[in-house]
Motif scaffolding. Structure first.
Motif, PDB file in Angstrom:
ATOM      1  N   MET A 158      -8.506   8.325  -1.677  1.00  0.00           N
ATOM      2  CA  MET A 158      -7.826   7.396  -0.775  1.00  0.00           C
ATOM      3  C   MET A 158      -7.716   6.010  -1.402  1.00  0.00           C
ATOM      4  N   GLU A 159      -8.772   5.549  -2.062  1.00  0.00           N
ATOM      5  CA  GLU A 159      -8.765   4.226  -2.687  1.00  0.00           C
ATOM      6  C   GLU A 159      -7.701   4.123  -3.774  1.00  0.00           C
ATOM      7  N   GLN A 212      -4.609   7.163   3.470  1.00  0.00           N
ATOM      8  CA  GLN A 212      -5.843   6.591   4.004  1.00  0.00           C
ATOM      9  C   GLN A 212      -6.075   7.162   5.400  1.00  0.00           C
TER      10      GLN A 212
END
Length: 88
Positions: free
Chosen positions: A61-62, A68
């Motif tokens: 996700m980062e 996200q």
């Protein structure tokens, strides 16, 4: 000479929900390997590797390799803040 049919530039965006693009640059490879080793060491009992799974998904996700999502929605609500209630 290359044939250009317009000067549209590519605008990157997060993947659609449900898609899981490959990590071509290996940005989360260490997390994936840690998760896979945990699975192997625990005879593929994935409930014992939830922390490693959470860390791997957080990495993805980062780095915009997946949308996200709140960890609670992904099933990791009990692991937020470092506490684990996994049953052995």
């Amino acid at each position: 000479t290359a044939m250009n049919f317009g000067t549209k530039s590519f605008q990157p965006r997060p993947p659609d929900k449900g898609s899981f693009p490959l990590d071509h640059l290996g940005e989360c490879k260490s997390f994936k390997e840690k998760f896979m080793k945990c699975l192997y060491d625990n005879h593929f009992e994935n409930a014992l590797c939830r922390n490693e799974s959470k860390e791997y998904l957080e990495c993805r996700m980062e780095r915009k390799l997946m949308l996200q999502e709140p960890l609670e929605k992904l099933g990791f609500g009990d692991l937020i803040g470092g506490k684990s209630e996994a049953k052995k």
